[in-house]
Design a protein around this motif. Structure first.
Motif, short mmCIF file in Angstrom:
data_model
loop_
_atom_site.label_atom_id
_atom_site.label_comp_id
_atom_site.label_asym_id
_atom_site.label_seq_id
_atom_site.Cartn_x
_atom_site.Cartn_y
_atom_site.Cartn_z
N PRO A 1 0.84 -1.21 0.00
CA PRO A 1 0.00 0.00 0.00
C PRO A 1 0.87 1.26 0.00
O PRO A 1 1.93 1.27 0.63
N ALA A 2 0.43 2.29 -0.67
CA ALA A 2 1.08 3.60 -0.73
C ALA A 2 2.52 3.53 -1.22
O ALA A 2 2.84 3.98 -2.33
N VAL A 3 3.41 2.93 -0.42
CA VAL A 3 4.82 2.87 -0.77
C VAL A 3 5.02 2.17 -2.11
O VAL A 3 5.83 2.58 -2.93
N GLY A 4 4.25 1.12 -2.33
CA GLY A 4 4.36 0.36 -3.57
C GLY A 4 4.10 1.25 -4.77
O GLY A 4 4.85 1.24 -5.75
N ARG A 5 3.04 2.07 -4.69
CA ARG A 5 2.70 2.95 -5.80
C ARG A 5 3.75 4.03 -6.01
O ARG A 5 4.13 4.36 -7.12
N VAL A 6 4.25 4.57 -4.89
CA VAL A 6 5.19 5.69 -4.99
C VAL A 6 6.55 5.22 -5.46
O VAL A 6 7.14 5.82 -6.37
N LEU A 7 7.06 4.14 -4.87
CA LEU A 7 8.45 3.77 -5.12
C LEU A 7 8.63 2.65 -6.15
O LEU A 7 9.65 2.58 -6.81
N PHE A 8 7.66 1.77 -6.30
CA PHE A 8 7.91 0.58 -7.10
C PHE A 8 7.04 0.48 -8.34
O PHE A 8 6.87 -0.58 -8.90
N GLN A 9 6.44 1.58 -8.75
CA GLN A 9 5.71 1.57 -10.02
C GLN A 9 6.16 2.75 -10.87
O GLN A 9 5.39 3.63 -11.19
N GLN A 10 7.44 2.79 -11.16
CA GLN A 10 7.98 3.85 -12.00
C GLN A 10 8.52 3.23 -13.28
O GLN A 10 8.56 2.00 -13.39
N ASP A 11 8.96 4.08 -14.22
CA ASP A 11 9.56 3.52 -15.42
C ASP A 11 11.04 3.26 -15.21
O ASP A 11 11.64 3.76 -14.26
N VAL A 12 11.63 2.49 -16.12
CA VAL A 12 13.01 2.05 -15.98
C VAL A 12 13.97 3.23 -15.84
O VAL A 12 14.91 3.22 -15.05
N LEU A 13 13.71 4.28 -16.62
CA LEU A 13 14.64 5.39 -16.62
C LEU A 13 14.63 6.13 -15.28
O LEU A 13 15.65 6.66 -14.84
N THR A 14 13.49 6.15 -14.63
CA THR A 14 13.42 6.77 -13.30
C THR A 14 14.27 5.98 -12.31
O THR A 14 15.04 6.55 -11.54
N TYR A 15 14.18 4.64 -12.37
CA TYR A 15 15.04 3.83 -11.50
C TYR A 15 16.50 4.07 -11.84
O TYR A 15 17.34 4.21 -10.96
N ALA A 16 16.81 4.10 -13.14
CA ALA A 16 18.19 4.31 -13.56
C ALA A 16 18.70 5.66 -13.06
O ALA A 16 19.86 5.81 -12.67
N THR A 17 17.80 6.65 -13.05
CA THR A 17 18.19 7.97 -12.58
C THR A 17 18.52 7.95 -11.09
O THR A 17 19.50 8.56 -10.66
N TRP A 18 17.70 7.23 -10.33
CA TRP A 18 18.00 7.13 -8.89
C TRP A 18 19.36 6.46 -8.68
O TRP A 18 20.14 6.88 -7.83
N ALA A 19 19.63 5.41 -9.48
CA ALA A 19 20.93 4.74 -9.38
C ALA A 19 22.05 5.71 -9.75
O ALA A 19 23.10 5.74 -9.11
N ALA A 20 21.79 6.52 -10.78
CA ALA A 20 22.82 7.46 -11.24
C ALA A 20 23.14 8.48 -10.15
O ALA A 20 24.29 8.90 -10.00
N VAL A 21 22.13 8.88 -9.39
CA VAL A 21 22.37 9.83 -8.30
C VAL A 21 23.37 9.25 -7.32
O VAL A 21 24.35 9.92 -6.93
N ILE A 22 23.17 7.98 -6.96
CA ILE A 22 24.08 7.32 -6.02
C ILE A 22 25.48 7.20 -6.63
O ILE A 22 26.49 7.54 -6.00
N LEU A 23 25.54 6.77 -7.89
CA LEU A 23 26.83 6.57 -8.55
C LEU A 23 27.60 7.89 -8.68
O LEU A 23 28.79 7.95 -8.40
N VAL A 24 26.91 8.94 -9.11
CA VAL A 24 27.59 10.23 -9.28
C VAL A 24 28.08 10.74 -7.93
O VAL A 24 29.18 11.27 -7.80
N SER A 25 27.27 10.54 -6.90
CA SER A 25 27.65 10.98 -5.56
C SER A 25 28.91 10.24 -5.10
O SER A 25 29.86 10.85 -4.60
N LEU A 26 28.92 8.91 -5.28
CA LEU A 26 30.10 8.12 -4.91
C LEU A 26 31.30 8.57 -5.73
O LEU A 26 32.41 8.72 -5.20
N TYR A 27 31.07 8.79 -7.02
CA TYR A 27 32.16 9.19 -7.92
C TYR A 27 32.81 10.50 -7.45
O TYR A 27 34.03 10.60 -7.34
N ILE A 28 31.98 11.47 -7.12
CA ILE A 28 32.52 12.77 -6.74
C ILE A 28 33.24 12.70 -5.39
O ILE A 28 34.32 13.25 -5.22
N ASN A 29 32.67 11.97 -4.46
CA ASN A 29 33.16 12.04 -3.09
C ASN A 29 34.11 10.91 -2.69
O ASN A 29 34.82 11.03 -1.70
N ARG A 30 34.07 9.80 -3.42
CA ARG A 30 34.80 8.63 -2.91
C ARG A 30 35.85 8.09 -3.88
O ARG A 30 36.42 7.04 -3.63
#
Lengths: 378, 312
Positions: free
Chosen positions: B133-162
């Motif tokens: 309920p709720a969380v499923g709709r918000v977080l787990f029903q997006q398109d592939v590119l949105t998931y990829a973007t979230w992953a990219a945020v983590i990767l870019v952050s690690l890249y810059i800082n680590r």
């Protein structure tokens, strides 16, 4: 030395960039030789200069595209006897004055401007240039050489409301609308009356977008209506984005301006469409003959300025027959979509039973009828 | 009031945030290297038109996405050349790039004006968690590119800082002279990151044309998202994670003006909600304009300044 060379090269690069993208909004078109027989009394080599001022790009698949279809028909009709140009994406308000003045300075004889927000500028420029004929779509102010033209979209709106009333199982219909001006309010009201002629309990929920042309915005507005539980979405917008939202939600959709069925065929019901060509041809012929209409022309389904698009597959034969029957009564004048009793949202009587408002009252409509959810003030 | 509709709108805001996050990530990368690129909107539009043309021609959405990304990158190379190699004024070069990109995109898009898209990126519902309920709709029903973007945020952050490369990137943005003395090629780092920025902006534009509002609608396709992304970078103080959060706030502000209306709440006039995202940007920009705040909030010290070794 080396540095100044580099700066010089950079400036040169920028100049090239600027040159490449300058003037991309103005396109001049000259037609291939056509039928010039209608122009026997005009001096050869001195074609009438006609210009169109558009609010959106001609590729908007909606409002501007239909005007541009009218322009193409005009060029096909008069051929080399006229010289036609158009300017796309001209902002409404003060900026448009400069565009109009430039057109006048170029020696344009007849200017069609196709959006409400050019009105003050059209009045000012027409008064300063009495030799030029101005025609303003959707406006309500005229001068000696400024006429207006528009049409009774409410007739087709009423018919598309019937389609929506038949299609909506829940009786909850959504409407994505641009700005709360009389033209749009009139459309929403006629649409609602049409839907209520099928389902008296039908409601029409309005969401304002504050833009004529913004696909992302229009889509989000449609989505929020679908989230709220509507199963049919209508629009007073210039893109087909609402149709994409309806398709994704398994809902039905009514377009506007042009036959938009190709964007979401499974969702498509129908929608009001425009045909400006006859007016453009008529007015241009008048200017060639030496007169400039300053009337307030109001086209109808009867004269063809307003029409209804093709039906989607989900509109059944009984509904089509019903719509066509009502359409025939509108065209022969025996039925008017705005026939009382009509109440506003607060239940105040606006049109008494059996009466129908005159054109002036219709053009100034500033309320929403009973059954519409949403604010008439945006 | 319907709480379900609000949950759906929060989910939709996350998707609406995706193109803004993509463009902002790109802008963070090249601004961290000390290069200001105001051409983001132009690169996004080029990406959008390239993606739409490719989708129209081949009907393959992933090929279309790739074309959009590459088109954004190729426009970035022009900026890289002007700003890094020729050391032109970065503000002027960037603005020119947006005007140029818009003009080229409109020219290229001429044949597909008013054409319906044949394929688009659709939402996917993840198994099991998508039904929460709720969380499923918000977080787990997006398109592939949105998931990829979230992953990219983590990767870019690690890249810059680590990572070492990220350290070099930050050095170039903070003190190019020091980085140069350490043997880092300032020009190369800047070229690479301006290009990366263009690739991200292209992806954002492609997403807009393939998923958000499928179709080619000239400037309205991106509708100023590039500019929102640029101010979002400031809002996020050049940090990818905050950019994601900020983009979500912007996305929700844009979306909620309609949700309020659709839910029949008319206390706040829609025009007030309409200006909310932009008002937010102005406030942040005003705060940022104070020098001390600028330093404290972490603006790269060499941002917008060309590096000239022989005049150091």
């Amino acid at each position: 030395m080396k540095k100044s060379f580099r700066i010089g090269a950079a400036i040169l690069g920028l100049a090239l960039v600027a040159a490449a993208c300058g003037d991309d909004k103005t396109t001049e078109t000259t037609m291939a030789p056509g039928d010039t027989s209608v122009m026997t009394d005009a001096p050869a080599g001195d074609p009438l200069k006609v210009a169109f001022v558009y609010v959106g790009p001609i590729g908007d698949a909606g409002w501007t595209k239909k005007h541009d279809d009218g322009r193409l028909a005009l060029e096909a009709e008069f051929g080399e006897a006229i010289e036609v140009k158009y300017i796309e994406s001209v902002p409404e308000g003060p900026d448009s004055q400069q565009v109009l003045e430039e057109l006048v300075a170029e020696g344009t004889d007849l200017i069609f401007a196709t959006s409400f927000g050019y009105m003050d500028q059209m009045v000012a420029v027409s008064e300063a240039n009495p030799d030029v004929c101005f025609q303003h779509a959707t406006g309500y102010m005229t001068t000696d050489n400024l006429g207006t033209y528009f049409g009774a979209a409410e007739e087709a709106r009423y018919l598309s409301g019937i389609a929506a009333g038949h299609s909506s199982a829940s009786g909850k219909i959504g409407y994505v609308a641009a700005f709360p001006i009389p033209e749009v309010l009139r459309g929403i009201n006629a649409f609602t009356l049409g839907a209520q002629s099928i389902n008296p309990d039908a409601t029409v929920q309005v969401v304002w977008t504050s833009t004529w042309f913004g696909p992302d915005i229009e889509k989000q507005a449609a989505e929020s209506l679908l989230d709220a539980g509507v199963d049919v979405v209508a629009q007073h917008q210039d893109t087909a984005a609402a149709g994409e939202a309806a398709l994704a939600a398994g809902a039905k959709w009514l377009g506007y301006n042009d036959d938009m069925s190709r964007f979401a065929p499974e969702a498509w019901l129908t929608g009001p469409v425009w045909d400006w060509a006859p007016y453009y041809i008529k007015t241009t012929q008048e200017v060639i003959d030496g007169t400039c209409s300053n009337a307030q022309y109001y086209g109808t389904m009867a004269d063809g300025m307003v029409g209804l698009a093709s039906y989607g597959d989900s509109v059944d034969q009984a509904t089509r027959d019903h719509i066509e029957a009502v359409k025939a009564t509108i065209i022969d004048g025996s039925f008017k979509p705005f026939t009382g009793p009509i109440n506003d949202q607060d239940g105040n009587e606006k049109v008494a039973a059996g009466e129908s408002p005159d054109l002036g009252t219709l053009l100034g409509m500033d309320y929403l009828v009973e059954g519409v959810i949403g604010s008439a003030k945006g | 009031m319907n709480s379900n509709a609000w949950i759906i709108s929060i989910g939709a805001s996350l998707a609406a945030a995706t193109p803004i996050v993509l463009a902002a990530l790109g802008a963070i990368l090249h601004e961290r290297a000390g290069v200001l690129n105001l051409g983001v909107e132009g690169m996004m539009l080029i990406g959008a038109v390239a993606a739409f043309l490719a989708a129209d021609a081949w009907g393959n959405v992933w090929l279309a996405l790739l074309c959009g990304i590459l088109a954004g990158g190729s426009l970035a190379i022009i900026h890289s050349l002007l700003a890094v190699t020729f050391r032109a004024n970065q503000i002027v070069a960037g603005l020119a790039l947006t005007i140029f990109g818009t003009g080229v995109a409109k020219y290229l898009g001429e044949p597909v004006n008013g054409v319906a898209i044949s394929t688009s990126i659709n939402e996917i519902k993840m198994p099991f968690v998508g039904n929460l309920p709720a969380v499923g709709r918000v977080l787990f029903q997006q398109d592939v590119l949105t998931y990829a973007t979230w992953a990219a945020v983590i990767l870019v952050s690690l890249y810059i800082n680590r990572t070492r490369l990220g350290l070099a990137l930050r050095a170039v943005g903070e003190s190019p002279a020091t980085a140069d003395a350490q043997g880092i090629s300032v020009a190369r780092v800047r070229h690479v990151h301006v290009l990366l920025g263009g690739l991200f902006a292209g992806a954002g534009g492609a997403y807009q044309a393939l998923a958000r509002a499928p179709g080619w609608n000239q400037e309205a396709t991106t509708n100023g998202i590039g500019w929102i992304a640029l101010s979002l970078v400031v809002f996020a103080t050049w940090r990818p994670g905050r950019a994601l959060f900020g983009a979500f706030i912007f996305g929700f502000a844009i979306r909620s003006q309609f949700t309020f209306q659709a839910q029949g709440i008319t206390i706040i006039p829609s025009l007030v909600l309409d200006i909310l995202p932009y008002a937010l940007t102005i406030i942040v920009l005003i705060v940022m304009s104070f020098g001390t705040a600028r330093q404290r909030l972490g603006a790269p010290a060499a941002l917008g300044m060309p590096f000239v070794r022989d005049e150091r």
